[in-house]
Design a protein around this motif. Structure first.
Motif, mmCIF file in Angstrom:
data_model
loop_
_atom_site.group_PDB
_atom_site.id
_atom_site.type_symbol
_atom_site.label_atom_id
_atom_site.label_comp_id
_atom_site.label_asym_id
_atom_site.label_seq_id
_atom_site.Cartn_x
_atom_site.Cartn_y
_atom_site.Cartn_z
ATOM 1 N N ASP A 75 0.821 -1.199 0.000
ATOM 2 C CA ASP A 75 0.000 0.000 0.000
ATOM 3 C C ASP A 75 0.861 1.258 0.000
ATOM 4 N N ILE B 201 0.481 4.374 -2.648
ATOM 5 C CA ILE B 201 0.239 5.785 -2.348
ATOM 6 C C ILE B 201 1.436 6.648 -2.731
ATOM 7 N N LEU C 223 -6.060 5.604 -6.483
ATOM 8 C CA LEU C 223 -6.120 4.883 -5.211
ATOM 9 C C LEU C 223 -7.378 4.024 -5.101
ATOM 10 N N TYR D 256 -11.566 0.274 -0.008
ATOM 11 C CA TYR D 256 -11.139 1.241 1.003
ATOM 12 C C TYR D 256 -12.090 2.438 0.994
ATOM 13 N N TRP E 162 -12.734 6.697 1.657
ATOM 14 C CA TRP E 162 -12.086 7.871 1.079
ATOM 15 C C TRP E 162 -12.434 9.116 1.899
ATOM 16 N N PHE F 118 -8.391 5.805 2.793
ATOM 17 C CA PHE F 118 -7.410 6.773 2.301
ATOM 18 C C PHE F 118 -7.752 8.139 2.885
ATOM 19 N N VAL G 64 -0.734 11.914 1.709
ATOM 20 C CA VAL G 64 -1.578 10.732 1.518
ATOM 21 C C VAL G 64 -1.292 9.732 2.631
ATOM 22 N N ILE H 6 -2.878 6.031 4.656
ATOM 23 C CA ILE H 6 -3.834 4.943 4.792
ATOM 24 C C ILE H 6 -4.073 4.756 6.287
#
Length: 272
Positions: A15, A19, A65, A72, A74, A92, A114, A116
């Protein structure tokens, strides 16, 4: 831990690569607008500018993404909040340009942020400052890096004057005698980059006014913690992300040795 257990752990390194690649693409796109005539509008009742560069970078990040991780959630400064993120374990958290005012003014201190966030905590984070050619990155289980090299906070020596990034009015309200042990550094318009400056040892700490947002903080919070520092509320508690409310109270960030004094100095900033 068994090999079976290890095999089902989230692949945060993968990941991170995702990103990182997306942040570079978004940042390089934003750089194409930098120091040029921009279409700028104002949001939040005229308090916050957003440029066409912010929106272009946001589109790149969202497309790349969520295209790669559609399961995921957002959360982005430049996207209307979708509360469906609250039921996602992994989200994200994005600021396409942290430091938009600096960007519009042609100043270099802006970055793409950015992160996660998994179950409320950042597990992978990237800050990309294109005009400075700097990339900061970290995962929950790895070291913090700047342009590929490990970084660490500067541990404050006993009695040393601390270099602190904070608004001028904030510095004037700090509790004595701590105030006399702290020197204010020049304004750093990007909050995320300010935290990165603590992570790589250029400054000792910062005091963050009320109403910073998840997208300002999440990636830099992880990078700072993996570099040996901490970001927390004035009660010393770490932050939690991807809550219904994405704003935070007064915060302090510093190396481990400097943090107690910074938090103690900041007590007068707490609302009564």
């Amino acid at each position: 831990m068994s090999e079976t257990a290890l095999s089902i752990l989230p692949a945060w390194d993968e990941d991170l690569e995702l990103i990182l690649t997306a942040a570079v693409a978004a940042g390089d796109t934003a750089l194409g607008y930098f120091r040029k005539t921009l279409d700028v509008r104002w949001k939040n009742e005229g308090r916050s500018p957003v440029s066409e560069a912010d929106l272009a970078a946001n589109d790149i990040l969202k497309g790349r993404l969520l295209g790669a991780r559609p399961d995921y959630g957002w959360l982005s400064e430049e996207t209307d909040d979708d509360e469906s993120r609250l039921v996602r374990e992994t989200v994200f958290v994005v600021d396409p340009i942290d430091g938009t005012r600096a960007f519009i003014a042609g100043k270099d201190l802006w970055c793409v942020s950015v992160a996660i966030v998994h179950r409320g905590q950042p597990v992978a984070g990237v800050l990309y400052a294109p005009s400075l050619n700097e990339i900061f990155q970290a995962t929950r289980d790895g070291e913090a890096r700047k342009n590929g090299k490990a970084i660490a906070v500067r541990e404050a020596e006993s009695g040393a004057v601390l270099k602190v990034a904070a608004a001028e009015d904030v510095m004037g309200r700090l509790a004595l005698p701590y105030r006399n042990t702290m020197m204010r550094v020049s304004h750093v318009p990007s909050l995320a980059y300010r935290l990165a400056m603590i992570a790589d040892g250029r400054i000792d700490g910062t005091i963050v006014k009320r109403n910073s947002h998840d997208w300002d903080l999440a990636a830099a919070d992880l990078i700072l913690s993996r570099a040996g520092g901490a970001l927390c509320g004035l009660d010393g508690e770490p932050l939690s992300y991807n809550r219904p409310t994405v704003t935070h109270g007064v915060l302090g960030a510093a190396s481990g040795t400097a943090l107690p004094a910074l938090l103690a100095a900041s007590r007068p900033l707490e609302p009564h």
